[in-house]
Design an enzyme around this catalytic site. Structure first.
Site, PDB file in Angstrom:
ATOM      1  N   THR A  14       0.699  -0.944  -0.230  1.00 57.95           N
ATOM      2  CA  THR A  14       0.642   0.098  -0.208  1.00 57.95           C
ATOM      3  C   THR A  14       1.014   1.724  -0.537  1.00 57.95           C
ATOM      4  O   THR A  14       0.808   2.242  -0.572  1.00 57.95           O
ATOM      5  CB  THR A  14      -0.965  -0.443   0.962  1.00 57.95           C
ATOM      6  OG1 THR A  14      -1.620  -1.557   1.389  1.00 57.95           O
ATOM      7  CG2 THR A  14      -2.043   0.858   1.280  1.00 57.95           C
ATOM      8  N   TYR A  27      -8.293  -0.247  -3.577  1.00 58.14           N
ATOM      9  CA  TYR A  27      -7.200   0.718  -3.986  1.00 58.14           C
ATOM     10  C   TYR A  27      -6.290  -0.404  -4.229  1.00 58.14           C
ATOM     11  O   TYR A  27      -6.471  -2.027  -4.083  1.00 58.14           O
ATOM     12  CB  TYR A  27      -6.493   1.112  -3.568  1.00 58.14           C
ATOM     13  CG  TYR A  27      -5.474   1.158  -2.325  1.00 58.14           C
ATOM     14  CD1 TYR A  27      -6.596   1.370  -0.922  1.00 58.14           C
ATOM     15  CD2 TYR A  27      -4.505   0.295  -2.245  1.00 58.14           C
ATOM     16  CE1 TYR A  27      -6.301  -0.258   0.153  1.00 58.14           C
ATOM     17  CE2 TYR A  27      -3.847  -0.363  -1.203  1.00 58.14           C
ATOM     18  CZ  TYR A  27      -4.628  -1.373   0.077  1.00 58.14           C
ATOM     19  OH  TYR A  27      -4.153  -0.966   0.930  1.00 58.14           O
ATOM     20  N   THR A  93       2.312  -4.590   4.264  1.00 57.21           N
ATOM     21  CA  THR A  93       1.928  -4.770   6.072  1.00 57.21           C
ATOM     22  C   THR A  93       1.220  -5.846   6.237  1.00 57.21           C
ATOM     23  O   THR A  93       1.531  -6.398   7.071  1.00 57.21           O
ATOM     24  CB  THR A  93       0.769  -3.357   6.625  1.00 57.21           C
ATOM     25  OG1 THR A  93      -0.541  -3.679   5.845  1.00 57.21           O
ATOM     26  CG2 THR A  93       1.038  -2.060   5.834  1.00 57.21           C
ATOM     27  N   ASP A  94       0.816  -6.713   4.776  1.00 58.29           N
ATOM     28  CA  ASP A  94       0.208  -7.736   5.049  1.00 58.29           C
ATOM     29  C   ASP A  94       0.664  -8.802   6.040  1.00 58.29           C
ATOM     30  O   ASP A  94       0.804  -9.754   6.623  1.00 58.29           O
ATOM     31  CB  ASP A  94      -1.168  -8.022   4.740  1.00 58.29           C
ATOM     32  CG  ASP A  94      -2.253  -7.883   4.041  1.00 58.29           C
ATOM     33  OD1 ASP A  94      -2.843  -6.238   4.935  1.00 58.29           O
ATOM     34  OD2 ASP A  94      -3.246  -8.071   3.363  1.00 58.29           O
ATOM     35  N   LYS A 166       1.009  -7.472  12.928  1.00 62.69           N
ATOM     36  CA  LYS A 166      -0.660  -6.602  12.721  1.00 62.69           C
ATOM     37  C   LYS A 166      -1.936  -6.864  13.426  1.00 62.69           C
ATOM     38  O   LYS A 166      -2.357  -8.342  13.406  1.00 62.69           O
ATOM     39  CB  LYS A 166      -0.082  -6.487  10.946  1.00 62.69           C
ATOM     40  CG  LYS A 166      -2.005  -5.492  10.206  1.00 62.69           C
ATOM     41  CD  LYS A 166      -1.710  -5.876   8.932  1.00 62.69           C
ATOM     42  CE  LYS A 166      -3.072  -5.003   8.930  1.00 62.69           C
ATOM     43  NZ  LYS A 166      -2.784  -5.073   7.081  1.00 62.69           N
ATOM     44  N   GLU A 282       2.882 -27.763  28.212  1.00 60.06           N
ATOM     45  CA  GLU A 282       1.709 -28.607  28.776  1.00 60.06           C
ATOM     46  C   GLU A 282       2.634 -29.967  29.325  1.00 60.06           C
ATOM     47  O   GLU A 282       3.492 -30.193  28.441  1.00 60.06           O
ATOM     48  CB  GLU A 282       0.221 -28.241  28.566  1.00 60.06           C
ATOM     49  CG  GLU A 282      -0.148 -28.752  27.343  1.00 60.06           C
ATOM     50  CD  GLU A 282      -0.812 -29.103  26.723  1.00 60.06           C
ATOM     51  OE1 GLU A 282      -1.854 -27.925  26.917  1.00 60.06           O
ATOM     52  OE2 GLU A 282      -1.478 -30.461  25.809  1.00 60.06           O
TER      53      GLU A 282
HETATM   54  C1  SIN Z   1      -0.602  -2.778   2.652  1.00 59.40           C
HETATM   55  O1  SIN Z   1       0.229  -3.081   2.562  1.00 59.40           O
HETATM   56  O2  SIN Z   1      -0.672  -1.941   3.914  1.00 59.40           O
HETATM   57  C2  SIN Z   1      -1.596  -4.109   2.707  1.00 59.40           C
HETATM   58  C3  SIN Z   1      -1.817  -4.667   1.145  1.00 59.40           C
HETATM   59  C4  SIN Z   1       0.379  -5.416   1.334  1.00 59.40           C
HETATM   60  O3  SIN Z   1       0.302  -5.941   1.860  1.00 59.40           O
HETATM   61  O4  SIN Z   1      -0.028  -5.480   0.024  1.00 59.40           O
END
Ligand code: SIN
Length: 326
Positions: A14, A27, A93-94, A166, A282
């Protein structure tokens, strides 16, 4: 003041995404290339010189060995280059936490390596990608950053790769650290570390390998059918990470399936589907030959298990020590 020389390795996400309208929610990630991105960064007047390289330009759901291999090699090249002071990787971010942890385990801690992303595309109102990048530059320019392993900068916070996860799908405050929260606070003009550096590794903890062994994550839920678990686990996996309920728990009938697989030589690690909390050993883990993931979530436990298996580690007690480490 001398300018820091930063190598920027772009992979997409992103932070390089475009919606086509400042207000649109949907997007496409990975639309702006590194040349265009760095030309936008130029306007910020940061105290740094950049050398940019495009490794990929994709959404991070598609990141895997085809991106990790050239990325790892490019970082090693940058670390060996006396003209480079630090490395920034732009990333979706994923799956950022998985790439960060893999790099953390397979790179030496000789110079800062910082991953950064954005939650809003580059043409959105309130785009967070330039601020996050400016923060990442501050961290990557700080020699003390290297002694903290691979780092992630998001939302004015610095996280260690082992801790970062995340936790929100949309908010710009999408990342958290566990068990350590953030290890520093950063803005484009200030950086405050919480505590001293703890790593001095001149060599990587694990060798980077392209062909990591097959390890599946088994997501446990109420009323889970053991036959379904058997089908998911299959017979060709070298390891299984259980995303168990609570502290890595699973129904007895599913545990029996995994005991069978363990007897066939498959490594079994118990993690939790719960967002935060330790999964400790455990009493049944000893006779079953299972390993507890401790603070690692299932997706990170999977990467550590793959590296251990690739290194020829098969003894649960030896694996457990790697999961106990900080
Ligand atoms: C993002 O970057 O926030 C979502 C899409 C991705 O991980 O490429």
């Amino acid at each position: 003041m001398t300018k820091a020389r930063i190598t920027v390795l772009a992979t997409g996400g992103t932070i390089a995404g475009i919606a086509g309208s400042a207000l649109r929610h949907d997007y496409r990630p990975g639309q702006i290339d590194i040349v265009e991105y760095l030309s936008r960064v130029e306007g910020l007047g940061l105290e740094a010189e950049f050398a940019g390289h495009q490794i990929a330009n994709i959404g991070s759901e598609d990141v895997g060995p085809k991106v990790w291999a050239p990325l790892h090699e490019a970082i090693l090249t940058a670390l060996a280059d006396p003209e480079c002071d630090g490395v920034i990787v732009t990333h979706g971010t994923d799956t950022l936490e998985e790439t960060a942890f893999l790099l953390d385990l397979t790179l030496p801690c000789t110079k800062p390596v910082v991953l950064v992303g954005a939650m809003r595309p580059a043409d959105a109102v309130g785009y967070d990608g330039l601020r996050n990048f400016a923060n990442a530059v501050r961290v990557a320019s700080d020699a003390e950053a290297a002694g903290r392993g691979v780092l992630v900068v998001m939302g004015d916070r610095v996280f260690a790769a082992r801790d970062v996860r995340k936790v929100r799908t949309r908010s710009t405050d999408a990342f958290r650290g566990y068990p350590r929260g953030s290890i520093g606070l950063v803005t484009p003009s200030a950086l405050d570390w919480f505590g001293a550096p703890w790593r001095t590794d001149e060599v990587a903890r694990f060798a980077y390998r392209d062909n990591l062994p097959l390890v599946v994550i088994l997501y446990v839920h109420a009323n889970m059918d053991p036959d379904l678990a058997r089908r998911i686990v299959g017979t060709d996996q070298r390891g299984v990470v259980i995303a168990g309920v609570g502290e890595g728990n699973l129904p007895d009938s599913v545990r029996e399936v995994l005991i069978e697989r363990r007897k066939a030589g498959v490594a079994i690690v118990r993690a939790s589907r719960v967002d935060e909390g330790l999964v400790d050993r455990e009493p049944e883990d000893d006779p079953n030959g299972f390993v507890a993931a401790r603070a690692l979530n299932p997706q990170k436990a999977r990467i550590l298990l793959q590296l251990l298996l690739a290194d020829g580690v098969s003894e649960p007690a030896v694996m457990q020590r790697a999961f106990d480490e900080r």
